[in-house]
Design a protein around this motif. Structure first.
Motif: not given
Length: 333
Positions: A127-134
């Motif tokens: 699946p489409e995804f994004s990794i974020v930390n803020t």
């Protein structure tokens, strides 16, 4: 007699031990757990409380335990990465470890690495995804995905068993929410409020919510081919052993390109009829006993025989089977 140690497994390992011993197999199982009342104690031939914290290195604790209890086969769950890194130390003691090499284990223990690997090697569809930390990056990822998909979900990259999984559900507020079944849903406002407590947080994977069936495939590679038992998880304590050709193909493709030799589990989830590759667990799943019961293929026992260098033979009829699980009370003390 095969002396087998299982360290701090989840409670359904009760069934894995039962499968080790099925049909009179000479498996002598030593169990340890941080929970002194873990139900698996009732299936073990020896049982010990495992310390939550150990002085120095956990691997040293494991090596010493193997020496003290004449362990021949080690089936680890706790500390898998460190144990895999130090497999040679166990082999020098004559202990065979049911765990693949560190490079492979570490790749699939981190979802971002795993998804990048699947894409690079053209294994299935992720699946489409994004990794974020803020907080800001999270909101941006949410906005982008919500324009394309009906619902969005997220979980921390470092997670086991989906404990941090949350579905963004903006209907979980107001009077009507009092009549909705409680679940892992959170409103976007609540999520933002929680994340705003930290300037930066541990990486989170944001992705579309895959609303179709979840499929858990229990796998073991053998000389005569890959065992792949796809179990469709139900929502009312019913499951189905169902052989979707697309899923079987992806599992075979994965095995050819990765070459795992110990038992593992692949998770898929459907969206609009497409099975998306979710994750690989480089250990036996909590529901493996259900796949084995329905198919007649005893993966834990076959894996132990394989580890011992014994001949591994198996067959199954590929028939679809509906499964249910009955709970049984067990007196612990």
């Amino acid at each position: 007699m095969k002396r087998v140690w299982m360290n701090h497994w989840f409670s359904t390992a009760y069934n894995i031990i039962e499968l080790f011993k099925a049909d009179g197999e000479d498996a002598y199982v030593i169990g340890t757990n941080q929970n002194e009342y873990s139900v698996i104690m009732k299936m073990c031939d020896e049982w010990y409380r495992e310390p939550s914290h150990v002085d120095g290195n956990y691997v040293d604790f494991c090596l010493n335990f193997c020496k003290e209890h004449d362990v021949q086969y080690f089936v680890p769950r706790r500390g898998m990465l460190e144990i895999s890194k130090n497999k040679e130390k166990f082999e020098k003691l004559g202990v065979k470890v049911m765990l693949d090499d560190l490079t492979t284990i570490s790749t699939f223990n981190y979802k971002q690495k795993a998804y990048e690997f699947f894409k690079e090697n053209e294994i299935g569809i992720v699946p489409e995804f994004s990794i974020v930390n803020t907080e800001g990056a999270f909101e941006e990822a949410y906005e982008e995905l919500s324009e394309k998909y009906d619902r969005v979900c997220f979980k921390f990259v470092k997670d086991e068993g989906g404990q941090s999984f949350r579905l963004i559900d903006n209907n979980k507020k107001g009077y009507a929410s009092l009549f909705r079944t409680q679940s892992v849903g959170m409103t976007l406002d609540d999520v933002i409020a929680a994340l705003s407590e930290k300037e930066e947080f541990d990486p989170i994977m944001v992705m579309p919510y895959l609303s179709g069936d979840e499929v858990s495939v229990d796998c073991l590679n053998t000389e005569s081919g890959l065992i792949a038992l796809p179990r469709v998880k139900g929502y009312a304590k019913y499951e189905m052993l169902e052989y979707d050709e697309n899923i079987i193909k992806v599992c075979n493709d994965f095995q050819k390109k990765v070459g795992l030799e110990c038992p593992y589990n692949i998770q898929f989830k459907y969206l609009d009829g497409i099975p998306y590759f979710l994750e690989v667990n480089t250990r036996m799943s909590g529901g493996i006993h259900m796949s084995c019961k329905a198919s007649g293929v005893n993966i834990p026992q076959l894996a132990l025989k394989k580890l011992a260098g014994e001949e591994v033979t198996w067959n199954w009829d590929h028939k679809e089977k509906m499964l249910a699980q009955a709970l049984e009370p067990i007196v612990l003390d």
